[in-house]
Design an enzyme around this catalytic site. Structure first.
Site, PDB file in Angstrom:
ATOM      1  N   ASN A  51      76.150  64.627 105.359  1.00 14.85           N
ATOM      2  CA  ASN A  51      77.384  63.741 105.917  1.00 14.85           C
ATOM      3  C   ASN A  51      78.815  63.985 105.398  1.00 14.85           C
ATOM      4  OD1 ASN A  51      75.460  62.970 107.948  1.00 14.85           O
ATOM      5  ND2 ASN A  51      75.319  60.772 107.117  1.00 14.85           N
ATOM      6  N   HIS A  54      68.470  61.116 104.283  1.00 15.44           N
ATOM      7  CA  HIS A  54      69.121  61.721 103.179  1.00 15.44           C
ATOM      8  C   HIS A  54      70.349  62.120 103.286  1.00 15.44           C
ATOM      9  CE1 HIS A  54      64.730  62.121 102.364  1.00 15.44           C
ATOM     10  NE2 HIS A  54      64.464  63.080 103.353  1.00 15.44           N
ATOM     11  N   CYS A  55      71.143  61.361 104.164  1.00  7.95           N
ATOM     12  CA  CYS A  55      72.595  61.608 104.717  1.00  7.95           C
ATOM     13  C   CYS A  55      72.687  63.038 105.384  1.00  7.95           C
ATOM     14  CB  CYS A  55      73.540  61.552 103.493  1.00  7.95           C
ATOM     15  SG  CYS A  55      73.514  59.909 102.820  1.00  7.95           S
ATOM     16  N   ALA A  56      71.614  63.756 105.706  1.00 10.50           N
ATOM     17  CA  ALA A  56      71.548  64.917 106.468  1.00 10.50           C
ATOM     18  C   ALA A  56      71.090  64.566 108.098  1.00 10.50           C
ATOM     19  CB  ALA A  56      70.658  66.026 105.989  1.00 10.50           C
TER      20      ALA A  56
END
Length: 367
Positions: free
Chosen positions: A48, A324-326
């Site tokens: 992100n 995972h901020c993905a």
């Protein structure tokens, strides 16, 4: 720090609180240069922190100034996890100011071919105000630098951002390499303090400090910076000991990072091979450890990844569960909920520990 990433000049390395702030610094420093009709190319595998700043610039910031900037997102192969280089190349044109790409996905582990991406950027023909031609290339190196030999000069990278807390240092310090030709004309991200030239402030004119101090507004994290610098030498010494003291710091760093990469590949390949053989376990990203960094994200059929992580924690295994901020990549793969469990072996882990991890996941999957 500069030697660790292959920079010939330490003045080309700026310090921030981490990768996120470093990428935001690039976005804000370039903001005034964007022209109406420009575009930015990124990918669906980004963290992100290398997507949201560019999303905000295109959708929320520049429209307020009457400029329309397009955000283009390249895909990846859903089976192999490899970047679709042809799709990225199709999206880059003479109006692409910057290509923003992960150096190693923190979810899939994929290592895109940086040199090929740089080549695509160089050929775009975009004309920058400073006279440089070709799209800039920014690499999110948060999961690349700690595990892989990196030479920004050979790779031709324009911007490289990374965090020291992912390589044994305390939190709060990140690095940003900027190619000198760009740095010399780049606008500062923050103003005040030490970025001002001594005594050069009048009502009519303000002059800025020389590089890299021009980009060091405010009080820096002095202790964190010292420790971050020390850890680059600590890692090399941990791996090589007293060997190769006769060669340059850059060469010694490269040998140490090659050894780390090779060691972690062995751990990673073992996990991939064993986990993919367990019924109900889905492993995401490349199945060849030589094509990825040392992260293995997976899901177990019928079990929420948060529950899997909790069960692993109960037997002394540290994992991470969530997106995972993905978030983009999870949605791109159609994972619902957009979450997975992740194991990330590092230089201090052993093969016996990996066997323990496999046995634990096997028990959870069979429950």
């Amino acid at each position: 720090m500069a030697a660790f990433i292959g920079s010939k000049d330490w003045r080309n390395v700026l310090l921030y609180r981490g990768t996120t702030e470093a990428i935001n610094a690039v976005m804000y420093s370039l903001m005034t240069e964007f022209e109406d009709g420009d575009n930015i190319v990124t990918t669906h595998m980004e963290h992100n922190s290398n997507y949201i700043p560019w999303y905000a610039l295109c959708r929320e910031i520049t429209p307020k100034f009457g400029r329309k900037i397009e955000l283009r997102i390249a895909g990846f192969d859903r089976e192999s996890g490899e970047l679709d280089l042809e799709d990225l190349e199709r999206k880059v044109d003479e109006k692409t100011k910057i290509i923003c790409c992960t150096g190693a996905s923190n979810f899939l582990g994929t290592k895109p071919p940086i040199e090929k991406i740089v080549s695509i950027g160089r050929k775009s023909g975009y004309q920058h105000p400073n006279g440089l031609s070709g799209s800039y290339v920014l690499i999110d190196g948060a999961h690349l630098v700690p595990n892989t030999p990196v030479d920004v000069e050979k790779m031709g990278i324009d911007f490289l951002a990374w965090s020291f807390h992912k390589m044994l240092a305390p939190v709060g310090v990140g690095g940003l390499f900027v190619r000198r030709e760009i740095l010399e004309t780049l606008m500062p991200f923050q103003y005040g303090g030490d970025m001002i030239a001594e005594g050069k402030v009048t009502a009519e004119k303000v002059e800025y400090n020389e590089l890299p101090w021009k980009f060091t507004a405010g009080t820096p994290n002095i202790i964190g910076t010292i420790l971050a610098g020390e850890v680059t030498e600590l890692i090399v010494d941990m791996v090589l000991g007293e060997r190769y003291r006769h060669i340059s710091k850059e060469e010694r760093t490269e040998k140490a990072m090659e050894a780390i990469q090779e060691y972690e590949r062995g751990l990673t390949q073992y996990l991939i091979d064993e986990l993919t053989s367990i019924d109900g376990v889905t492993v995401y990203g490349p199945k060849d450890a030589s094509r990825k960094t040392s992260v293995i994200s997976f899901n177990i059929a019928g079990q929420h990844p948060m529950d899997v992580a909790r069960q692993l924690d109960e037997v002394g295994i540290e994992s991470r569960a969530g997106c995972h901020c993905a978030t983009l990549a999870h949605h791109y793969l159609g994972i619902n909920p957009p979450a997975s469990c992740r194991i990330s072996p590092y230089i201090y882990n052993t093969m016996e520990e990996m066997r323990y991890v496999v046995r634990a996941i096997g028990k959870i999957a069979s429950a």
